[in-house]
Design a protein around this motif. Structure first.
Motif, mmCIF file in Angstrom:
data_model
loop_
_atom_site.group_PDB
_atom_site.id
_atom_site.type_symbol
_atom_site.label_atom_id
_atom_site.label_comp_id
_atom_site.label_asym_id
_atom_site.label_seq_id
_atom_site.Cartn_x
_atom_site.Cartn_y
_atom_site.Cartn_z
ATOM 1 N N ARG A 81 0.898 -1.197 0.195
ATOM 2 C CA ARG A 81 0.010 0.046 -0.118
ATOM 3 C C ARG A 81 0.903 1.329 -0.100
ATOM 4 O O ARG A 81 0.593 2.149 -0.714
ATOM 5 C CB ARG A 81 -1.007 -0.120 1.321
ATOM 6 N N GLY A 82 1.916 1.317 0.857
ATOM 7 C CA GLY A 82 2.679 2.537 0.889
ATOM 8 C C GLY A 82 3.622 2.742 -0.367
ATOM 9 O O GLY A 82 3.767 3.762 -0.918
ATOM 10 N N ARG A 83 4.088 1.513 -0.945
ATOM 11 C CA ARG A 83 5.111 1.855 -2.243
ATOM 12 C C ARG A 83 4.188 2.059 -3.460
ATOM 13 O O ARG A 83 4.693 2.612 -4.408
ATOM 14 C CB ARG A 83 5.834 0.689 -2.272
ATOM 15 N N SER A 84 2.942 1.689 -3.415
ATOM 16 C CA SER A 84 2.159 1.792 -4.478
ATOM 17 C C SER A 84 1.333 3.180 -4.439
ATOM 18 O O SER A 84 1.073 3.562 -5.610
ATOM 19 C CB SER A 84 1.217 0.731 -4.843
ATOM 20 N N GLY A 85 0.867 3.484 -3.386
ATOM 21 C CA GLY A 85 0.202 5.066 -3.105
ATOM 22 C C GLY A 85 -1.288 4.218 -3.241
ATOM 23 O O GLY A 85 -2.377 5.007 -3.315
ATOM 24 N N ALA A 86 -1.710 3.080 -3.256
ATOM 25 C CA ALA A 86 -2.944 2.434 -3.449
ATOM 26 C C ALA A 86 -3.835 2.750 -2.150
ATOM 27 O O ALA A 86 -3.270 2.916 -0.876
ATOM 28 C CB ALA A 86 -2.959 1.059 -3.783
ATOM 29 N N ASP A 87 -5.126 2.669 -2.495
ATOM 30 C CA ASP A 87 -6.019 2.841 -1.232
ATOM 31 C C ASP A 87 -6.008 1.648 -0.225
ATOM 32 O O ASP A 87 -6.070 1.544 0.885
ATOM 33 C CB ASP A 87 -7.383 3.252 -1.671
ATOM 34 N N ILE A 88 -6.125 0.403 -1.099
ATOM 35 C CA ILE A 88 -6.176 -0.810 -0.406
ATOM 36 C C ILE A 88 -5.212 -1.814 -1.038
ATOM 37 O O ILE A 88 -4.886 -1.768 -2.231
ATOM 38 C CB ILE A 88 -7.366 -1.280 -0.806
ATOM 39 N N ALA A 89 -4.512 -2.678 0.095
ATOM 40 C CA ALA A 89 -3.690 -3.712 -0.562
ATOM 41 C C ALA A 89 -3.763 -5.007 0.064
ATOM 42 O O ALA A 89 -3.978 -4.753 1.362
ATOM 43 C CB ALA A 89 -1.931 -3.168 -0.351
ATOM 44 N N VAL A 90 -3.822 -5.956 -0.454
ATOM 45 C CA VAL A 90 -3.866 -7.404 0.072
ATOM 46 C C VAL A 90 -2.587 -8.100 -0.344
ATOM 47 O O VAL A 90 -1.838 -7.609 -1.207
ATOM 48 C CB VAL A 90 -5.120 -8.034 -0.582
ATOM 49 N N ALA A 91 -2.255 -8.998 1.053
ATOM 50 C CA ALA A 91 -0.798 -9.630 0.877
ATOM 51 C C ALA A 91 -1.078 -11.141 1.267
ATOM 52 O O ALA A 91 -2.103 -11.448 2.125
ATOM 53 C CB ALA A 91 -0.043 -8.951 1.870
ATOM 54 N N ILE A 92 -0.550 -12.054 0.558
ATOM 55 C CA ILE A 92 -0.759 -13.536 0.797
ATOM 56 C C ILE A 92 0.853 -13.990 1.128
ATOM 57 O O ILE A 92 1.393 -13.874 0.079
ATOM 58 C CB ILE A 92 -1.538 -14.051 -0.449
ATOM 59 N N THR A 93 0.788 -15.018 2.045
ATOM 60 C CA THR A 93 2.158 -15.691 2.111
ATOM 61 C C THR A 93 1.344 -17.124 2.674
ATOM 62 O O THR A 93 0.769 -16.984 3.605
ATOM 63 C CB THR A 93 3.052 -14.951 2.958
ATOM 64 N N GLY A 94 1.826 -18.250 2.227
ATOM 65 C CA GLY A 94 1.540 -19.373 2.799
ATOM 66 C C GLY A 94 2.172 -20.679 2.249
ATOM 67 O O GLY A 94 3.304 -20.602 1.510
ATOM 68 N N ILE A 95 1.930 -21.830 2.665
ATOM 69 C CA ILE A 95 2.270 -23.022 2.140
ATOM 70 C C ILE A 95 1.174 -23.843 1.070
ATOM 71 O O ILE A 95 0.223 -24.274 1.664
ATOM 72 C CB ILE A 95 2.588 -23.891 3.470
ATOM 73 N N ALA A 96 1.452 -23.690 -0.071
ATOM 74 C CA ALA A 96 0.622 -24.316 -1.012
ATOM 75 C C ALA A 96 0.647 -25.687 -1.148
ATOM 76 O O ALA A 96 -0.239 -26.240 -1.429
ATOM 77 C CB ALA A 96 0.807 -23.523 -2.453
ATOM 78 N N GLY A 97 2.092 -26.513 -0.867
ATOM 79 C CA GLY A 97 2.215 -27.636 -1.045
ATOM 80 C C GLY A 97 2.762 -27.865 -2.010
ATOM 81 O O GLY A 97 3.135 -27.004 -3.132
ATOM 82 N N PRO A 98 3.138 -29.230 -2.427
ATOM 83 C CA PRO A 98 3.214 -30.344 -1.388
ATOM 84 C C PRO A 98 3.981 -30.046 -0.157
ATOM 85 O O PRO A 98 5.108 -29.237 -0.623
ATOM 86 C CB PRO A 98 3.385 -31.632 -2.067
ATOM 87 N N GLY A 99 3.812 -30.618 0.654
ATOM 88 C CA GLY A 99 4.507 -30.774 2.173
ATOM 89 C C GLY A 99 4.192 -29.696 3.009
ATOM 90 O O GLY A 99 2.834 -29.283 3.233
ATOM 91 N N GLY A 100 4.839 -29.085 3.889
ATOM 92 C CA GLY A 100 4.730 -28.290 5.136
ATOM 93 C C GLY A 100 5.191 -29.123 6.236
ATOM 94 O O GLY A 100 6.090 -29.979 5.960
#
Length: 154
Positions: A81-100
Motif C-alpha cells: 500500500r505504501g509503495r504503490s500509493g493504493a488505497d487498499i492492498a492485500v498480501a498473501i503468504t503461505g504453504i501451498a504444498g506439497p509438504g509443510g
C-alpha cells in the motif's frame, strides 16, 4: 456490482503483494476490461529477499516468525500500500504444498489487508487440498477480502 465497478465508482485503487499465489490475484484483478481504473500494481515476492527489498518487510520479522506468518503478511500489505500509493492492498503468504511441517502445515495461508484505516491480518487453514486448490482458494479469499474492503469504504 463487481469489485472493479465498485472500486472504480468509489475512486479506490488496489495493489497486491503475493507469495504462494504467484500473481493469481493480480491476474484476476487485471483480467476485466477497465481494470486500470482501479488496479495499480501487483508484486510477486516469492523469496524472503524480495519481500525485504520490494515491500520493506523487516528481516528481523522473517527471522523471528518466518515468511508464513500473519506478521509478514501484514508487513507485506503495508509495504504494498505504501509503495504503490493504493488505497487498499492485500498480501498473501503461505504453504501451498506439497509438504509443510507440523508447525506450518500444507494449506496454511496468511493474509494481510491494508487500508486507510489500518491493517488487518488473518490465517486460513485450507488443508492439504493439493497445490492448485490451495492457491485457488487463497486467490478467492484475497478477492473476497478486497471486495469487503471496497464495499465498506466510504
Amino acid at each position: 456490482m463487481t469489485l472493479l465497478e465498485d472500486a472504480t465508482r468509489k475512486g479506490l485503487t488496489i495493489a497486491t503483494a503475493e507469495s504462494c499465489t504467484g500473481g493469481m490475484v493480480a491476474a484476476a484483478l487485471s483480467d476485466p476490461a477497465g481494470a486500470s481504473a482501479m488496479f495499480l500494481w501487483g508484486v510477486v515476492t516469492y523469496s524472503n529477499a524480495a519481500k525485504v527489498d520490494l515491500l520493506g518487510v523487516r528481516p528481523e520479522t522473517l527471522e523471528r516468525v518466518g515468511a508464513v506468518s500473519e506478521e509478514v503478511a501484514e508487513e507485506m500489505a503495508r509495504g504494498a500500500r505504501g509503495r504503490s500509493g493504493a488505497d487498499i492492498a492485500v498480501a498473501i503468504t503461505g504453504i501451498a504444498g506439497p509438504g509443510g511441517s507440523d508447525h506450518k502445515p500444507e494449506g496454511r495461508v496468511c493474509f494481510g489487508l491494508a487500508t486507510r484505516d489500518g491493517c488487518t491480518k488473518e490465517t486460513v487453514e485450507f488443508g492439504a487440498l493439493g497445490r492448485a486448490l490451495v492457491r485457488a482458494a487463497a486467490r478467492d479469499h484475497a478477492l473476497s477480502l478486497l471486495s469487503r474492503a471496497v464495499t465498506s469504504a466510504q
